[in-house]
Write a protein that holds these residues in place. Structure first.
Motif, PDB file in Angstrom:
ATOM      1  N   LYS A 121       0.941  -1.183  -0.074  1.00 55.87           N
ATOM      2  CA  LYS A 121      -0.029   0.281  -0.632  1.00 55.87           C
ATOM      3  C   LYS A 121       0.588   1.637   0.218  1.00 55.87           C
ATOM      4  N   ASP A 122       1.870   1.313   0.714  1.00 55.11           N
ATOM      5  CA  ASP A 122       2.982   2.303   0.894  1.00 55.11           C
ATOM      6  C   ASP A 122       4.079   2.820  -0.125  1.00 55.11           C
ATOM      7  N   ILE A 123       3.692   1.538  -1.067  1.00 56.12           N
ATOM      8  CA  ILE A 123       4.639   1.508  -2.368  1.00 56.12           C
ATOM      9  C   ILE A 123       3.153   2.019  -3.828  1.00 56.12           C
ATOM     10  N   GLU A 124       2.489   1.615  -3.503  1.00 57.03           N
ATOM     11  CA  GLU A 124       0.977   2.328  -3.925  1.00 57.03           C
ATOM     12  C   GLU A 124       1.069   3.874  -4.039  1.00 57.03           C
ATOM     13  N   PHE A 125       1.896   4.491  -3.107  1.00 57.33           N
ATOM     14  CA  PHE A 125       1.650   5.557  -2.787  1.00 57.33           C
ATOM     15  C   PHE A 125       2.317   6.625  -3.841  1.00 57.33           C
ATOM     16  N   CYS A 126       3.669   5.966  -2.868  1.00 56.29           N
ATOM     17  CA  CYS A 126       5.425   6.130  -4.177  1.00 56.29           C
ATOM     18  C   CYS A 126       4.745   6.169  -5.513  1.00 56.29           C
ATOM     19  N   LEU A 127       4.165   4.938  -5.944  1.00 53.02           N
ATOM     20  CA  LEU A 127       4.299   4.922  -7.729  1.00 53.02           C
ATOM     21  C   LEU A 127       3.380   6.127  -7.737  1.00 53.02           C
ATOM     22  N   ASN A 128       2.512   6.425  -6.928  1.00 52.75           N
ATOM     23  CA  ASN A 128       1.050   7.891  -8.195  1.00 52.75           C
ATOM     24  C   ASN A 128       2.065   9.056  -7.753  1.00 52.75           C
ATOM     25  N   TYR A 129       3.479   9.123  -7.122  1.00 48.47           N
ATOM     26  CA  TYR A 129       4.081  10.683  -6.465  1.00 48.47           C
ATOM     27  C   TYR A 129       4.251  10.660  -8.003  1.00 48.47           C
ATOM     28  N   ASN A 130       3.814  12.140  -8.472  1.00 45.21           N
ATOM     29  CA  ASN A 130       4.540  12.549  -9.456  1.00 45.21           C
ATOM     30  C   ASN A 130       6.036  13.665  -9.360  1.00 45.21           C
ATOM     31  N   ILE A 131       6.407  12.516 -10.021  1.00 49.64           N
ATOM     32  CA  ILE A 131       8.095  13.130  -9.965  1.00 49.64           C
ATOM     33  C   ILE A 131       9.124  14.584 -10.884  1.00 49.64           C
ATOM     34  N   THR A 132       7.845  14.736 -11.096  1.00 47.38           N
ATOM     35  CA  THR A 132       8.355  16.073 -12.252  1.00 47.38           C
ATOM     36  C   THR A 132       8.409  17.560 -11.442  1.00 47.38           C
ATOM     37  N   GLN A 133       7.739  17.219 -10.251  1.00 52.25           N
ATOM     38  CA  GLN A 133       7.921  18.311  -8.477  1.00 52.25           C
ATOM     39  C   GLN A 133       9.929  18.383  -8.548  1.00 52.25           C
ATOM     40  N   LEU A 134      10.520  17.430  -8.399  1.00 50.79           N
ATOM     41  CA  LEU A 134      11.738  17.312  -8.426  1.00 50.79           C
ATOM     42  C   LEU A 134      12.694  17.175  -9.477  1.00 50.79           C
ATOM     43  N   SER A 135      11.656  17.874 -11.077  1.00 50.60           N
ATOM     44  CA  SER A 135      13.176  18.286 -12.513  1.00 50.60           C
ATOM     45  C   SER A 135      13.768  19.515 -12.280  1.00 50.60           C
ATOM     46  N   GLU A 136      14.135  19.869 -11.489  1.00 50.97           N
ATOM     47  CA  GLU A 136      14.695  21.262 -11.560  1.00 50.97           C
ATOM     48  C   GLU A 136      16.060  20.505 -10.347  1.00 50.97           C
ATOM     49  N   GLN A 137      16.179  18.595  -9.756  1.00 51.91           N
ATOM     50  CA  GLN A 137      17.283  18.146  -8.904  1.00 51.91           C
ATOM     51  C   GLN A 137      18.204  18.341 -10.077  1.00 51.91           C
TER      52      GLN A 137
ATOM     53  N   GLU B  30      14.572   9.903 -12.546  1.00 48.95           N
ATOM     54  CA  GLU B  30      13.922   8.914 -13.341  1.00 48.95           C
ATOM     55  C   GLU B  30      14.220   7.751 -13.289  1.00 48.95           C
ATOM     56  N   LYS B  31      15.950   7.066 -12.997  1.00 48.64           N
ATOM     57  CA  LYS B  31      15.709   5.848 -13.570  1.00 48.64           C
ATOM     58  C   LYS B  31      15.291   4.907 -12.221  1.00 48.64           C
ATOM     59  N   ILE B  32      15.828   5.873 -11.076  1.00 46.61           N
ATOM     60  CA  ILE B  32      15.322   4.956  -9.201  1.00 46.61           C
ATOM     61  C   ILE B  32      13.664   4.956  -9.196  1.00 46.61           C
ATOM     62  N   PHE B  33      12.829   5.633 -10.675  1.00 40.72           N
ATOM     63  CA  PHE B  33      11.503   6.179 -10.174  1.00 40.72           C
ATOM     64  C   PHE B  33      11.316   4.404 -11.110  1.00 40.72           C
ATOM     65  N   GLU B  34      11.252   4.176 -12.477  1.00 43.89           N
ATOM     66  CA  GLU B  34      11.237   3.415 -13.372  1.00 43.89           C
ATOM     67  C   GLU B  34      11.779   2.160 -12.784  1.00 43.89           C
ATOM     68  N   GLU B  35      12.581   1.716 -12.397  1.00 43.87           N
ATOM     69  CA  GLU B  35      13.339   0.744 -11.267  1.00 43.87           C
ATOM     70  C   GLU B  35      12.565   0.169 -10.364  1.00 43.87           C
ATOM     71  N   LEU B  36      11.440   1.169  -9.589  1.00 42.93           N
ATOM     72  CA  LEU B  36      10.360   0.934  -8.956  1.00 42.93           C
ATOM     73  C   LEU B  36       9.183   0.537  -8.658  1.00 42.93           C
ATOM     74  N   LYS B  37       9.213   1.097 -10.430  1.00 41.27           N
ATOM     75  CA  LYS B  37       8.209   0.430 -11.143  1.00 41.27           C
ATOM     76  C   LYS B  37       8.233  -0.801 -11.812  1.00 41.27           C
ATOM     77  N   THR B  38       9.239  -0.454 -12.161  1.00 39.36           N
ATOM     78  CA  THR B  38       9.462  -2.362 -12.950  1.00 39.36           C
ATOM     79  C   THR B  38       9.873  -3.292 -11.793  1.00 39.36           C
ATOM     80  N   GLU B  39      10.202  -2.972 -10.456  1.00 34.04           N
ATOM     81  CA  GLU B  39       9.634  -3.925  -9.528  1.00 34.04           C
ATOM     82  C   GLU B  39       9.068  -3.944  -8.731  1.00 34.04           C
ATOM     83  N   TYR B  40       8.116  -3.277  -8.487  1.00 31.70           N
ATOM     84  CA  TYR B  40       6.938  -3.636  -7.571  1.00 31.70           C
ATOM     85  C   TYR B  40       5.207  -3.362  -8.101  1.00 31.70           C
TER      86      TYR B  40
ATOM     87  N   ASN C 238      20.603  16.206 -10.579  1.00 34.63           N
ATOM     88  CA  ASN C 238      20.243  15.011 -11.655  1.00 34.63           C
ATOM     89  C   ASN C 238      19.085  14.019 -11.138  1.00 34.63           C
ATOM     90  N   TYR C 239      18.316  15.086 -12.089  1.00 29.17           N
ATOM     91  CA  TYR C 239      17.016  14.837 -12.204  1.00 29.17           C
ATOM     92  C   TYR C 239      16.767  13.426 -13.030  1.00 29.17           C
TER      93      TYR C 239
END
Length: 241
Positions: free
Chosen positions: A201-217, A224-234, A219-220
């Motif tokens: 259930k926690d992971i579902e919250f994470c997968l729905n997180y809008n990572i574009t909010q961090l686009s100015e980081q 994106e790679k980390i987020f895609e890996e999370l989606k692939t694995e979980y 090493n954005y």
């Protein structure tokens, strides 16, 4: 019985040690065997303990993600909150009282009162008083439905804490030279999943997180790679014991 499995989605996907996992497995096996053998009163007790474990893991997440808020809301509670070395340390506090912590997240007195009623039901069952409170499958099924409803309410109210923790994880993990693990999958499993006792259930919250909010980081692209890996694995993973 099929509905009862849903509680597993609220419990950690992975545990920090084998003992914790064996304990949750033991509770589930106790519930399942008693339910199958029509010992519904004892199946209720085991399910209640699974629900309380979910509560303890949830409080632990608050401690890890919002330490300052955690310190404030646990003032006046059992010293176990100060000295906590694991989520199960919280079991030293009265079960009825620990629900009061969730008023911080906007859960009202009525809902908390309902959670306390489940504790009262458990206390009645745990004493040798000559009563069988759950004589049929229907009677325990009603309580299972309540447990899951209450777990969902608590989960929903603490969504912001999970999102904050995930955002911090992404920001802290964007520099592969500075983060704890270079391998993305290992970083996710150890620093996000294990560290915060993340559930499906926690992971579902994470997968729905809008990572574009961090686009100015800086090493954005790595975020994106980390987020895609999370989606692939979980994304397709289900909680099973």
């Amino acid at each position: 019985m099929e509905e009862a499995y849903e509680i597993l989605n609220y419990l950690p996907i992975r545990f920090k040690n084998r003992t914790e996992q064996e304990y949750i497995e033991f509770l589930w096996d106790s519930f399942e065997s008693n339910y199958t053998n029509e010992k519904y009163q004892f199946s209720f007790m085991a399910y209640h303990m699974l629900f309380m474990s979910f509560v303890y893991f949830n409080v632990w997440q608050i401690k890890k993600i919002h330490q300052e808020d955690y310190d404030k809301i646990t003032l006046g509670f059992n010293d176990c909150f100060i000295d906590a070395s694991s989520p199960f340390t919280f079991s030293k506090e009265s079960e009825s009282r620990i629900f009061l912590l969730f008023t911080f997240f906007g859960l009202g007195k009525d809902k908390i009162g309902n959670y306390k009623k489940l504790v009262k039901s458990r206390n009645e069952v745990a004493h040798s008083n000559g009563h069988i409170y759950f004589p049929s499958q229907e009677t325990v099924n009603e309580k299972i439905t309540e447990f899951l409803k209450f777990a969902d309410e608590i989960q929903d109210k603490t969504k912001s804490a999970i999102e904050d923790g995930f955002e911090k994880f992404l920001i802290d993990s964007q520099d592969e030279e500075e983060r704890r693990y270079i391998d993305i999958q290992e970083q996710i499993n150890e620093e996000l999943i294990h560290e915060h006792y993340m559930s499906q259930k926690d992971i579902e919250f994470c997968l729905n997180y809008n990572i574009t909010q961090l686009s100015e980081q800086p090493n954005y692209a790595e975020i994106e790679k980390i987020f895609e890996e999370l989606k692939t694995e979980y994304t397709q993973e289900e909680s099973t014991l």
